[in-house]
Scaffold this active site. Sequence first.
Site, PDB file in Angstrom:
ATOM      1  CB  SER A 175     -32.783 -53.437 -26.077  1.00 39.89           C
ATOM      2  OG  SER A 175     -33.734 -52.385 -26.043  1.00 39.89           O
TER       3      SER A 175
ATOM      4  CG  HIS B  28     -31.778 -53.510 -30.257  1.00 37.93           C
ATOM      5  ND1 HIS B  28     -31.832 -54.004 -31.553  1.00 37.93           N
ATOM      6  CD2 HIS B  28     -33.068 -53.387 -29.857  1.00 37.93           C
ATOM      7  CE1 HIS B  28     -33.087 -54.176 -31.908  1.00 37.93           C
ATOM      8  NE2 HIS B  28     -33.865 -53.790 -30.901  1.00 37.93           N
TER       9      HIS B  28
ATOM     10  CG  ASP C 157     -35.852 -51.482 -28.868  1.00 28.82           C
ATOM     11  OD1 ASP C 157     -36.019 -51.994 -29.980  1.00 28.82           O
ATOM     12  OD2 ASP C 157     -35.482 -52.121 -27.867  1.00 28.82           O
TER      13      ASP C 157
ATOM     14  CG  MET D  32     -40.945 -48.243 -29.107  1.00 29.93           C
ATOM     15  SD  MET D  32     -41.472 -48.978 -27.543  1.00 29.93           S
ATOM     16  CE  MET D  32     -40.473 -50.469 -27.547  1.00 29.93           C
TER      17      MET D  32
ATOM     18  CG  HIS E 124     -36.378 -52.621 -33.577  1.00 30.61           C
ATOM     19  ND1 HIS E 124     -36.789 -53.450 -32.545  1.00 30.61           N
ATOM     20  CD2 HIS E 124     -37.311 -52.761 -34.553  1.00 30.61           C
ATOM     21  CE1 HIS E 124     -37.914 -54.053 -32.884  1.00 30.61           C
ATOM     22  NE2 HIS E 124     -38.261 -53.646 -34.094  1.00 30.61           N
TER      23      HIS E 124
ATOM     24  CG  MET F 213     -40.565 -51.291 -32.986  1.00 31.37           C
ATOM     25  SD  MET F 213     -40.331 -51.847 -31.280  1.00 31.37           S
ATOM     26  CE  MET F 213     -38.814 -51.006 -30.906  1.00 31.37           C
TER      27      MET F 213
ATOM     28  CG  MET G 282     -40.555 -58.096 -33.641  1.00 24.69           C
ATOM     29  SD  MET G 282     -39.347 -57.174 -32.659  1.00 24.69           S
ATOM     30  CE  MET G 282     -40.045 -57.226 -31.014  1.00 24.69           C
TER      31      MET G 282
ATOM     32  N   GLY H 158     -40.407 -53.692 -23.007  1.00 27.11           N
ATOM     33  CA  GLY H 158     -39.381 -54.623 -22.556  1.00 27.11           C
ATOM     34  C   GLY H 158     -39.970 -55.565 -21.512  1.00 27.11           C
TER      35      GLY H 158
ATOM     36  CG  ASP I 198     -35.923 -57.050 -30.220  1.00 25.65           C
ATOM     37  OD1 ASP I 198     -35.818 -57.101 -28.985  1.00 25.65           O
ATOM     38  OD2 ASP I 198     -36.135 -55.992 -30.848  1.00 25.65           O
TER      39      ASP I 198
ATOM     40  CB  SER J  75     -35.391 -56.525 -18.808  1.00 22.73           C
ATOM     41  OG  SER J  75     -36.029 -57.439 -19.643  1.00 22.73           O
TER      42      SER J  75
HETATM   43  C1  DX5 Z   1     -39.608 -54.664 -27.805  1.00 24.36           C
HETATM   44  C2  DX5 Z   1     -38.231 -54.161 -28.193  1.00 24.36           C
HETATM   45  C3  DX5 Z   1     -37.164 -54.969 -27.597  1.00 24.36           C
HETATM   46  C4  DX5 Z   1     -37.134 -54.911 -26.103  1.00 24.36           C
HETATM   47  C5  DX5 Z   1     -36.519 -56.150 -25.607  1.00 24.36           C
HETATM   48  O1  DX5 Z   1     -40.566 -53.923 -28.439  1.00 24.36           O
HETATM   49  O2  DX5 Z   1     -38.064 -54.171 -29.596  1.00 24.36           O
HETATM   50  O3  DX5 Z   1     -35.892 -54.638 -28.137  1.00 24.36           O
HETATM   51  O4  DX5 Z   1     -36.426 -53.814 -25.611  1.00 24.36           O
HETATM   52  O5  DX5 Z   1     -36.623 -56.149 -24.228  1.00 24.36           O
HETATM   53  P1  DX5 Z   1     -36.504 -57.474 -23.394  1.00 24.36           P
HETATM   54  O6  DX5 Z   1     -35.152 -58.058 -23.713  1.00 24.36           O
HETATM   55  O7  DX5 Z   1     -36.608 -56.991 -21.979  1.00 24.36           O
HETATM   56  O8  DX5 Z   1     -37.612 -58.358 -23.808  1.00 24.36           O
HETATM   57 ZN    ZN Z   2     -35.943 -53.964 -30.529  1.00 22.77          ZN
END
Ligand code: DX5
Ligand code: ZN
Length: 219
Positions: free
Chosen positions: A7, A32, A34, A36, A65, A67, A136, A143, A174, A197
């Site tokens: 991600s 991936h 993300d 938001m 993804h 969100m 999820m 993250g 995820d 991460s």
């Molecule tokens: C959370 C995201 C994830 C996130 C995962 O809202 O959808 O994709 O980046 O990060 P890690 O692997 O650090 O939990």
């Molecule tokens: Zn994600």
Amino acid sequence: MGKLAPSILSADFARLGEQVTAVSKAGCDYIHVDVMDGHFVPNISFGASVMKSLDTWETSPYDVHLMIENPDQYISDFVTEKTEFIVVHQEACPHLHRTLQNIKALGVKCGVALNPATPVSSLECVLGQLDLVLVMSVNPGFGGQRFIPQALEKVSQLRTLREENGYSYVIEIDGGVTLDNADEICLAGCDILVAGSAVFKAQDLQQRVGDFKRLITRI
Ligand code: DX5
Ligand code: ZN
């Protein structure tokens, strides 16, 4: 055999092209993305223009993804030659069936994400339409959070439903994925592991992707 989707939320945005190319060349299966909006989740990440700036770099296909609220308004912005999946949230889509049709009409594969508090049963009427279900394993927005183990029960349920009904979706997890829990997640029947991460905070990105791939392709 598990697949890996790093991600970019945890990448160094000032070096995004370089880092995404590094993990792609190291053999990650998807990138991936993300997205938001600060409404559906309490954080803002980036929009389609940032994703599209990667189009000229050597990258694995995008797994987008969303969100965000009102995803129908933005879906087409995220379609490029490299877009493999567009994933919307069940909780953000009152007309989920139509939203999935909209994604497919744009020629990309469609997926739905489930927050930790949303049951698999909420997807009963659309499972046959899906190319991907994203479970999820943290509450979305940030993250680096801790993995919620109950997510593995959903993975098993989805696997059973797929077998019993001949569905064709892949199962993705995820949030909070690390080298320490990746094998357990694969054993539960997950097909794609998202890791933010755990990949981008590593000293050597290519080596970390290699470590993940060796671990998850064994199972
Ligand atoms: C959370 C995201 C994830 C996130 C995962 O809202 O959808 O994709 O980046 O990060 P890690 O692997 O650090 O939990
Ligand atoms: Zn994600």
